[in-house]
Design an enzyme around this catalytic site. Structure first.
Site, mmCIF file in Angstrom:
data_model
loop_
_atom_site.group_PDB
_atom_site.id
_atom_site.type_symbol
_atom_site.label_atom_id
_atom_site.label_comp_id
_atom_site.label_asym_id
_atom_site.label_seq_id
_atom_site.Cartn_x
_atom_site.Cartn_y
_atom_site.Cartn_z
ATOM 1 C CE LYS A 1 -1.831 1.825 3.997
ATOM 2 N NZ LYS A 1 -1.614 3.255 4.191
ATOM 3 C CG ASN A 2 2.128 2.710 3.566
ATOM 4 O OD1 ASN A 2 0.984 3.045 3.254
ATOM 5 N ND2 ASN A 2 2.474 2.405 4.794
ATOM 6 C CB CYS B 1 -4.732 6.214 10.372
ATOM 7 S SG CYS B 1 -5.253 4.836 9.353
ATOM 8 N NE ARG C 1 -0.311 10.373 10.188
ATOM 9 C CZ ARG C 1 -0.708 9.354 9.421
ATOM 10 N NH1 ARG C 1 -1.970 8.966 9.434
ATOM 11 N NH2 ARG C 1 0.121 8.739 8.607
ATOM 12 C CG ASP D 1 2.549 1.342 9.543
ATOM 13 O OD1 ASP D 1 2.848 1.586 8.365
ATOM 14 O OD2 ASP D 1 2.251 2.231 10.366
ATOM 15 N NE ARG E 1 -7.473 4.789 4.646
ATOM 16 C CZ ARG E 1 -6.735 5.649 5.346
ATOM 17 N NH1 ARG E 1 -7.105 5.974 6.566
ATOM 18 N NH2 ARG E 1 -5.659 6.175 4.833
HETATM 19 C C1 EPZ Z 1 3.807 6.889 6.610
HETATM 20 O O1 EPZ Z 1 3.069 7.924 7.234
HETATM 21 C C2 EPZ Z 1 2.819 5.744 6.436
HETATM 22 N N1 EPZ Z 1 1.719 6.184 5.586
HETATM 23 C C3 EPZ Z 1 2.282 5.306 7.791
HETATM 24 O O2 EPZ Z 1 1.499 4.131 7.562
HETATM 25 C C4 EPZ Z 1 3.457 4.908 8.686
HETATM 26 O O3 EPZ Z 1 2.951 4.631 9.984
HETATM 27 C C5 EPZ Z 1 4.471 6.054 8.771
HETATM 28 O O4 EPZ Z 1 4.878 6.441 7.442
HETATM 29 C C6 EPZ Z 1 5.710 5.665 9.550
HETATM 30 O O5 EPZ Z 1 6.301 4.548 8.973
HETATM 31 C C7 EPZ Z 1 1.905 6.156 4.248
HETATM 32 O O6 EPZ Z 1 2.962 5.794 3.768
HETATM 33 C C8 EPZ Z 1 0.732 6.601 3.412
HETATM 34 P P1 EPZ Z 1 6.014 10.037 8.889
HETATM 35 P P2 EPZ Z 1 3.715 9.409 7.318
HETATM 36 O O7 EPZ Z 1 6.068 11.270 8.075
HETATM 37 O O8 EPZ Z 1 4.497 9.674 6.102
HETATM 38 C C9 EPZ Z 1 5.909 13.348 12.306
HETATM 39 C C10 EPZ Z 1 -0.326 2.726 7.720
HETATM 40 O O9 EPZ Z 1 -0.850 2.160 8.684
HETATM 41 N N2 EPZ Z 1 6.016 14.325 11.215
HETATM 42 O O10 EPZ Z 1 7.143 9.064 8.829
HETATM 43 O O11 EPZ Z 1 2.634 10.352 7.675
HETATM 44 C C11 EPZ Z 1 4.571 12.612 12.270
HETATM 45 O O12 EPZ Z 1 3.567 13.366 12.920
HETATM 46 C C12 EPZ Z 1 0.087 4.180 7.837
HETATM 47 O O13 EPZ Z 1 -0.079 2.189 6.602
HETATM 48 C C13 EPZ Z 1 6.119 15.678 11.524
HETATM 49 O O14 EPZ Z 1 6.122 16.077 12.676
HETATM 50 O O15 EPZ Z 1 4.677 9.220 8.554
HETATM 51 C C14 EPZ Z 1 4.893 11.335 12.989
HETATM 52 O O16 EPZ Z 1 4.807 11.557 14.378
HETATM 53 C C15 EPZ Z 1 -0.265 4.774 9.185
HETATM 54 N N3 EPZ Z 1 6.205 16.585 10.497
HETATM 55 C C16 EPZ Z 1 6.350 11.062 12.600
HETATM 56 O O17 EPZ Z 1 6.871 12.314 12.138
HETATM 57 C C17 EPZ Z 1 6.194 16.185 9.186
HETATM 58 O O18 EPZ Z 1 6.281 17.048 8.280
HETATM 59 C C18 EPZ Z 1 6.507 10.025 11.480
HETATM 60 O O19 EPZ Z 1 5.706 10.463 10.407
HETATM 61 C C19 EPZ Z 1 6.095 14.805 8.899
HETATM 62 C C20 EPZ Z 1 6.011 13.890 9.932
#
Ligand code: EPZ
Length: 428
Positions: A22-23, A117, A122, A305, A397
């Site tokens: 998916k991702n 989610c 986020r 995840d 999803r």
């Molecule tokens: C991706 O989300 C995945 N989603 C998530 O999978 C996964 O949990 C996550 O990466 C971590 O591996 C998709 O790929 C569509 P991050 P993403 O940016 O990109 C903070 C699932 O179940 N952050 O790595 O949103 C953020 O709030 C989903 O398949 C900032 O503060 O994750 C979080 O606490 C759920 N500012 C942490 O970093 C930013 O600009 C990690 O977020 C970006 C992120």
């Protein structure tokens, strides 16, 4: 609305085939906007997040044809206006990827602030920081992010924290920028490597994906290709944990064992047998499940995840397990639903303490997000009695045909339509 009705207590046995990731798929589908010719994507998972991504592309003027259930023909040359329909964009987190890809092609992009989610706050500040490094400005107007630049110039992009989405967006915005970009503190997930491989197959020049320094030399033209999405490491991990929680014996096919190393290591630590083959893993349980401590980490650490699913399995282990998941503010919303099934879990901030009770009791529960929903299905499969899981739209999803795949492993799981109470009240 629909729910799953699960009659638990049956060990899962047999073979299951994993779908495309998916991702990786949501990023690669968005990245087709950068392509100067049509392309064909294979092994695309049949899940609702992909359906929304394809709807976004076609509503913007792309030609999107379903060749078969998991193969799409995509020609994005017809897209002229870099604006994503608000009602589609706001439904999922992956819509942020249209910022990077539209900015990369048009130097302009309008995308609603993302949904997805509910795991706590986020923000997308790191995404915007990456775009600014390349020379772009942004404004937020009525819930929509507008990112734009006269031109994109390659530069140093440093992330303050590990961000999968930020890394993906930086790669897409930089791959047609003028000159060299260097992304430091980049995320290393397999789906980032898959995106880089996809873009490089079209003629991009991206080196170092999968490490924390990624170098990108901008190119002018990306040719059309046929590309197969990698298997989903989290879907595979979910079935591995389901096999362990039900004390079953399952062969999980179409996987890349290297992507599963942290999950395999943790399962072995709690007494589960995992046999790794070239493109499959076999999971079986020959003795009691043991307690453990776990902290989620960016790849190659244990993936956040997989935390809800693994924590659910630990409610069946002997002893006290400690789970720390501080990647997000609050990824333990499912715990209150597990307690309805007899789980003994206390949560303090980003730490959960699980007292293994050895068994769970079936109960009506409600999915709060995608992986929480998968965890509740695992709980229902392992529990004594009947469990009803509502809000299964979250689960669909990210999991292709999960009820069909589980039935193939001997699970007693049915999809049931939930009567719309409001509608019934109005008609009575
Ligand atoms: C991706 O989300 C995945 N989603 C998530 O999978 C996964 O949990 C996550 O990466 C971590 O591996 C998709 O790929 C569509 P991050 P993403 O940016 O990109 C903070 C699932 O179940 N952050 O790595 O949103 C953020 O709030 C989903 O398949 C900032 O503060 O994750 C979080 O606490 C759920 N500012 C942490 O970093 C930013 O600009 C990690 O977020 C970006 C992120």
């Amino acid at each position: 609305m629909e729910k799953f009705v699960i009659n638990g207590g049956k060990p899962l046995k047999g073979e299951v085939t994993i779908s495309g990731a998916k991702n990786a798929a949501v990023a690669i589908v968005a990245a087709t906007i950068l392509c100067d010719e049509p392309c064909v994507l294979e092994n695309v998972p049949d899940i609702s997040d992909i359906t929304i991504c394809m709807k976004i592309l076609s509503s913007m003027g792309a030609v999107v044809k379903l060749v078969n259930k998991n193969t799409y023909f995509i020609d994005t040359r017809g897209i002229k206006d870099p604006k994503v329909p608000y009602d589609l964009a706001r439904t999922m987190r992956a819509s942020t990827y249209f910022l990077g890809t539209l900015l990369g092609r048009f130097h302009n992009a309008y995308v609603a602030m993302p949904g997805g989610c509910d795991l706590g706050d986020r923000p997308i500040d790191q995404h915007l920081k990456a775009f600014a490094s390349l020379g772009a400005q942004h404004e937020l107007q009525s819930g929509e992010v507008h990112v734009h630049a006269n031109e994109l110039i390659g530069s140093q992009i440093y992330f303050d924290m590990n961000t999968v989405g930020g890394t993906i967006n930086a790669i897409m915005a930089a791959c047609k920028a003028k000159g060299l970009s260097i992304i430091e503190n980049a995320a290393k997930e397999p789906h980032i490597v898959d995106l880089a491989n996809f873009l490089n197959s079209m003629g991009a020049d991206i080196r170092g994906a999968g490490t924390d320094v990624i170098k990108i030399r901008g190119v002018n033209y990306l040719k059309g290709i046929t590309y197969g999405i990698i298997p989903d490491q989290i879907e595979a991990g979910t079935y591995m944990v389901a096999a362990a929680a039900t004390k079953g014996d399952v062969i999980i096919k179409n996987v890349i064992p290297k992507h599963l190393e942290s999950i395999t290591a943790k399962l072995r630590k709690v007494g589960v047998t995992v046999i790794e083959n070239d493109e499959s893993v076999e999971v079986r349980v020959d003795g009691p499940l043991l307690k453990t401590s776990l902290k989620t980490m960016p790849h190659p650490g244990f993936p956040t995840d997989m935390q809800p699913q693994f924590s659910t399995m630990l409610t069946l282990a002997e002893g006290t397990s400690i789970i720390t998941d501080d990647i997000f503010d609050n990824r333990f919303k499912y715990v209150s639903e597990l307690r309805r099934m007899g789980a003994d879990i206390s949560v303090e901030g980003t730490v959960a303490v699980i007292q293994g009770t050895g068994s769970l009791q079936g109960s009506p529960v409600v999915a709060t997000d995608l992986r929480a929903g998968a965890a509740l299905i695992i709980a229902g499969l392992a529990a004594n009695g009947v469990t009803e899981v509502e809000n299964i739209h979250y689960i669909e999803r990210g999991y292709e045909s999960i009820d069909k795949k589980l039935k193939g492993l001997g699970a007693d799981i049915k999809r049931v339509v939930v009567p719309d109470v409001d509608h019934m009240r109005m008609s009575s």
